[in-house]
Design an enzyme around this catalytic site. Structure first.
Site, mmCIF file in Angstrom:
data_model
loop_
_atom_site.group_PDB
_atom_site.id
_atom_site.type_symbol
_atom_site.label_atom_id
_atom_site.label_comp_id
_atom_site.label_asym_id
_atom_site.label_seq_id
_atom_site.Cartn_x
_atom_site.Cartn_y
_atom_site.Cartn_z
ATOM 1 N N THR A 12 0.773 40.237 -42.238
ATOM 2 C CA THR A 12 0.826 39.633 -43.439
ATOM 3 C C THR A 12 1.376 41.456 -44.091
ATOM 4 O O THR A 12 1.741 41.685 -45.083
ATOM 5 C CB THR A 12 0.242 38.913 -44.128
ATOM 6 O OG1 THR A 12 0.616 37.848 -43.763
ATOM 7 C CG2 THR A 12 -0.078 39.004 -45.014
ATOM 8 N N TYR A 22 7.427 34.019 -46.540
ATOM 9 C CA TYR A 22 7.381 35.334 -45.932
ATOM 10 C C TYR A 22 7.423 35.979 -44.554
ATOM 11 O O TYR A 22 7.056 34.701 -43.653
ATOM 12 C CB TYR A 22 6.067 36.518 -47.104
ATOM 13 C CG TYR A 22 4.698 36.423 -46.387
ATOM 14 C CD1 TYR A 22 3.937 34.958 -46.594
ATOM 15 C CD2 TYR A 22 4.309 36.838 -45.539
ATOM 16 C CE1 TYR A 22 3.206 35.134 -46.416
ATOM 17 C CE2 TYR A 22 2.439 36.855 -44.494
ATOM 18 C CZ TYR A 22 2.014 35.818 -45.339
ATOM 19 O OH TYR A 22 0.932 35.620 -44.815
ATOM 20 N N THR A 88 -4.362 38.808 -39.687
ATOM 21 C CA THR A 88 -5.280 38.302 -39.631
ATOM 22 C C THR A 88 -5.874 36.990 -38.445
ATOM 23 O O THR A 88 -6.851 36.499 -38.914
ATOM 24 C CB THR A 88 -6.012 37.324 -40.753
ATOM 25 O OG1 THR A 88 -4.272 36.810 -41.575
ATOM 26 C CG2 THR A 88 -5.726 38.518 -42.119
ATOM 27 N N ASP A 89 -4.221 36.456 -38.124
ATOM 28 C CA ASP A 89 -4.226 35.404 -38.061
ATOM 29 C C ASP A 89 -5.195 35.628 -36.339
ATOM 30 O O ASP A 89 -6.200 34.780 -35.828
ATOM 31 C CB ASP A 89 -2.906 34.921 -37.613
ATOM 32 C CG ASP A 89 -2.361 34.658 -38.104
ATOM 33 O OD1 ASP A 89 -3.440 33.927 -39.319
ATOM 34 O OD2 ASP A 89 -1.819 33.804 -37.855
ATOM 35 N N LYS A 161 -11.505 34.467 -39.078
ATOM 36 C CA LYS A 161 -10.758 33.803 -40.007
ATOM 37 C C LYS A 161 -11.630 32.650 -40.284
ATOM 38 O O LYS A 161 -11.500 31.753 -39.463
ATOM 39 C CB LYS A 161 -9.959 33.573 -39.317
ATOM 40 C CG LYS A 161 -8.382 33.885 -40.719
ATOM 41 C CD LYS A 161 -7.013 33.989 -40.759
ATOM 42 C CE LYS A 161 -6.056 33.616 -41.814
ATOM 43 N NZ LYS A 161 -4.861 34.415 -41.816
ATOM 44 N N GLU A 280 -28.257 21.606 -21.449
ATOM 45 C CA GLU A 280 -27.792 21.207 -19.926
ATOM 46 C C GLU A 280 -28.677 22.207 -19.044
ATOM 47 O O GLU A 280 -28.886 23.253 -19.657
ATOM 48 C CB GLU A 280 -26.818 21.523 -20.558
ATOM 49 C CG GLU A 280 -25.362 20.297 -21.275
ATOM 50 C CD GLU A 280 -25.446 19.129 -20.912
ATOM 51 O OE1 GLU A 280 -25.664 18.857 -19.748
ATOM 52 O OE2 GLU A 280 -24.826 18.031 -21.050
HETATM 53 C C1 SIN Z 1 -1.764 37.165 -41.754
HETATM 54 O O1 SIN Z 1 -1.934 38.316 -41.046
HETATM 55 O O2 SIN Z 1 -2.989 37.022 -42.718
HETATM 56 C C2 SIN Z 1 -0.825 36.492 -41.409
HETATM 57 C C3 SIN Z 1 -0.206 36.922 -39.922
HETATM 58 C C4 SIN Z 1 -0.297 37.604 -38.880
HETATM 59 O O3 SIN Z 1 -1.881 36.959 -38.503
HETATM 60 O O4 SIN Z 1 0.653 38.585 -38.452
#
Ligand code: SIN
Length: 322
Positions: A12, A22, A88-89, A161, A280
């Site tokens: 992003t 986007y 971020t993903d 995240k 466990e």
């Molecule tokens: C992001 O960057 O927030 C979402 C898209 C990605 O992870 O490339």
């Protein structure tokens, strides 16, 4: 003037369009730099556009390629630090993989953005500037890979995240930030460790063994685990409820998987806290407790352990040491 390598991978931070509609990974490195006029005064920059991807499409093969390139830059005496822009993903997965694959004597800093470059209050330019500030600072060495976003410096060991769209989505659940950036000053909250070597050297590898994550939930059947009996999974990470209680319905298939030599790690689906051998008997069941790692991190460590043919007792030591 220090010299920084800037590696772009997409995300992003390089996205264009409306804030909720986007396309990621549209801008090149020069476009990113044009939005951060102060960067040129901080460091000489060597730019490499290594990928141009939405991070949902990154794979373990991309981690290996990125790590090999960053390792070469760390070995270059002309380079003082490395900044990597990323989506971020899946940033937490790439960051943790790099954390295990790189030595720590030069700063390596990932940064990202939650808002595309074309939105009001885009967070990418300031995040990129702060990532460069962190990467040129000698006190950033010895901390492992770092992530900088929203004024926070976060260790790749703990980053996750934790929000779908807020600018402070990258955080360190249960650990807190390593430090903060205030204007042109850095404030670290912890002292660095002595620099260490890379924990794994996978530079001769182009791919990694398959490790699947299987989520436990109320009424979950053992079908995904039975599927693993016929697929080529070398390992499985169980994302279990609470502190890792095994559903009774899974015990039989887990014994069959273990008999076939599939390594199984018991992690929690919760996302913070420690997973110990408290409820466990992992030794008797032939399982590994994920200890302080979440399921995604446990998967990465297990992939690396399997790639280096690490035996079960040594794998357990790796998990308890992180
Ligand atoms: C992001 O960057 O927030 C979402 C898209 C990605 O992870 O490339």
């Amino acid at each position: 003037m220090p010299c920084l390598a800037l590696l772009t991978t997409g995300g992003t931070i390089a996205g264009t369009g409306a804030i909720n509609r986007y396309t990621a990974a549209q801008l090149g490195a020069q476009d990113l730099l044009a939005a951060v006029p102060g960067l040129g005064a901080l460091a000489d920059l060597r730019i490499e556009e290594i990928f141009a991807l939405d991070s949902r499409d990154l794979t373990p093969a991309h981690w290996l390629q990125l790590a090999a390139r960053v390792r070469a830059l760390i070995d270059d005496p002309a380079i003082d630090g490395i900044v990597i822009t990323h989506g971020t993903d899946s940033l937490e997965e790439t960051a943790f993989a790099l954390h295990l694959l790189l030595p720590t004597h030069k700063p390596v800093v990932l940064t990202a953005a939650m808002r595309p470059s074309t939105s009001l209050s885009a967070d990418g330019p300031l995040n990129l500037l702060q990532a460069a500030q962190v990467a040129v600072a000698p006190e950033s060495a010895g901390r492992g890979v770092l992530v900088v976003a929203n004024d926070q410096i976060i260790s790749a060991r703990f980053v996750a995240k934790t929000h779908t769209h807020a600018p402070d989505a990258l955080s360190a659940p249960g650990a807190g930030p390593e430090g903060r950036v205030y204007g042109d000053a850095l404030r670290y909250l912890r002292t660095p460790s002595a620099p260490r070597a890379a924990l794994f050297d996978l530079r001769d590898k182009l791919s990694l063994p398959q490790v699947d994550v299987v989520l436990a939930y109320a009424g979950a059947s053992d079908a995904p685990l039975r599927q693993a009996l016929v697929s080529k999974a070398g390992g499985i990470v169980l994302a279990l409820a609470g502190h890792g209680s095994l559903p009774h319905a899974w015990r039989q298939v887990l014994a069959e998987l273990r008999a076939l030599g599939v390594i199984v790690v018991r992690a929690s689906r919760i996302g913070s806290g420690v997973m110990q051998q408290c409820n466990e008997d992992d030794d008797a069941l032939g399982l590994i407790a994920a200890e302080g790692l979440n399921a995604l991190q446990a998967r990465i460590l297990l992939m690396f352990g399997l790639a280096t043919r690490t035996p079960l007792p040594a794998l357990r030591t790796l998990f308890s040491g992180l």
